[in-house]
Scaffold this motif. Structure first.
Motif: not given
Length: 402
Positions: A198, A201, A205, A210, A237, A274, A276
């Motif tokens: 996280y 991230l 970005h 996020a 997160d 993106i 995840i």
């Protein structure tokens, strides 16, 4: 109404190094307000810190030790909300447009000259005092409403307070049920889901993206869990899922499906793709002990952190990383019909559906007996086919695309 029942008038802090100016202001306000006097900005600041009853400040500009601008800056930069939000009136010896502009820029609510009439001074102070009182009452109402509401208005998920309360209720129910019947021990499982990498991230970005990822995950969780499950966001997160009447294997199976769904999810931002992944830690009362919910969630957090330390994109339970083979192996073991019926009554059909093949294999002799005696048209051939096909995919309402 007795004097004790009457509400005390608002308290105003007057900060000015001139005794005559302070006396003049006090004379105008004393019938409507409590008044506290200080001779310079430093003393005024100390009064604000130690006296929570102060609701409005009137300050001169030119004073020793700390001037009015310095006091105003301290008030507006204070981390104490009761100080930071106080209405501040700056009073000057003469009309000065530059001083007025600077005072407003630093956060003053009003700017008046020392020659102002008593009626106008009182009207301005009363207006600011009423506005401050209304703002305080509104903030208190919002705080009370937030504390009572089970839903976080930002995420749409359960609040942390509601999760804790609801979890303790479920734990008490599970303990009571276990004491009443050893054969019908009720499980309660906790799953903590964390977004992998996280911090990276955010760095790559930005916070905005996020937060969008977090929001997406919260929506997925909210739509995939059962109605009796509770989901709450513990950190930007990190999410927790409380699942009553769910054993360790059922919770792990859900975690694996969620992990796979997130892994295949692709989001696009400014033509950049993106991806995840998530790591889930799972704990269950029947495996980890029927203690407290905080203990259960704490174990799930530790296991999620173990999974992230090992590279992420994992499901971790009491014995370490869990894969699909573990879940399928347990599901193929003998099924307790009593337990399956209890899960259905408890509103957990997904856990029973996971073991549908084994359930059919277990009850098939009973169904054959019923059909031989009653001839009610039970489709035994079709059921035998399902029960005999151990590789057949079971029905699962949660197994849907995102």
């Amino acid at each position: 109404m007795s004097d004790e029942d009457k509400e005390a008038p608002p308290k105003v802090l007057i900060v000015d190094d001139s005794r005559m100016v302070r006396a003049s202001i006090v004379r105008h306000l004393r019938d409507r307000f409590q008044v506290r006097e200080e001779t310079d900005g430093e003393a005024g600041w100390e009064a604000l810190v130690i006296d929570p009853e102060i609701q409005l400040v009137i300050t001169d500009i030119g004073m020793p030790r700390l001037d009015g601008y310095g006091l105003l800056e301290r008030i507006r930069s204070s981390k104490l909300s009761r100080v930071h939000d106080l209405p501040v009136v700056v009073i000057s010896g003469e009309e000065d447009s530059e001083a007025r502009e600077k005072a407003y820029k630093l956060g003053a609510n009003d700017f008046i000259t020392k020659g102002i009439g008593a009626t106008e001074l009182l009207a301005r102070i009363e207006s600011l005092s009423r506005l401050a009182q209304t703002s305080r009452e509104l903030e208190q109402s919002r705080a009370a409403l937030a504390a009572q509401s089970p839903v976080d208005p930002t995420t749409g998920l359960a609040t942390g307070a509601y999760l804790a309360w609801h979890a303790e209720q479920e734990m008490a129910l599970a303990k009571r049920h276990g004491n009443e019947s050893r054969e019908k021990q009720t499980d309660i499982s906790a799953m903590v889901v964390e977004i992998d990498h996280y911090d990276q991230l955010v760095e790559w970005h930005g916070n905005h993206i996020a937060q969008l990822v977090t929001r997406k995950l919260s929506k997925i969780l909210a739509t995939k869990v059962r109605k009796e499950d509770t989901v709450a966001q513990l950190a930007p997160d990190q999410f927790a899922v409380l699942s009553p009447s769910t054993d360790l294997v059922g919770c792990c199976a859900f975690a694996l499906r969620l992990q796979k769904a997130i892994e295949s999810l692709v989001m696009t931002y400014r033509e950049e793709r993106i991806r995840i992944s998530v790591t889930a830690g799972v704990a269950c009362s029947s495996v980890d002990g029927m203690q407290t919910v905080s203990h259960l969630i704490g174990l799930a957090v530790q296991r999620a952190q173990q999974g992230r330390a090992a590279g992420g994109n994992k499901v971790v339970a009491d014995q370490g990383e869990v894969g699909r083979d573990f879940v399928e192996r347990v599901f193929r073991q003998a099924v307790s019909i009593d337990h399956a019926l209890f899960q259905l009554k408890a509103g957990a059909p997904d856990e029973v559906a996971e073991r549908m093949t084994d359930v059919l294999a277990t009850i098939l002799p009973l169904l054959e007996l019923v059909e031989s005696r009653l001839h009610c048209g039970i489709p035994l051939d079709a059921l035998r086919q399902h029960a005999g096909d151990a590789a057949a995919e079971t029905y699962d309402p949660r197994r849907t695309s995102i």
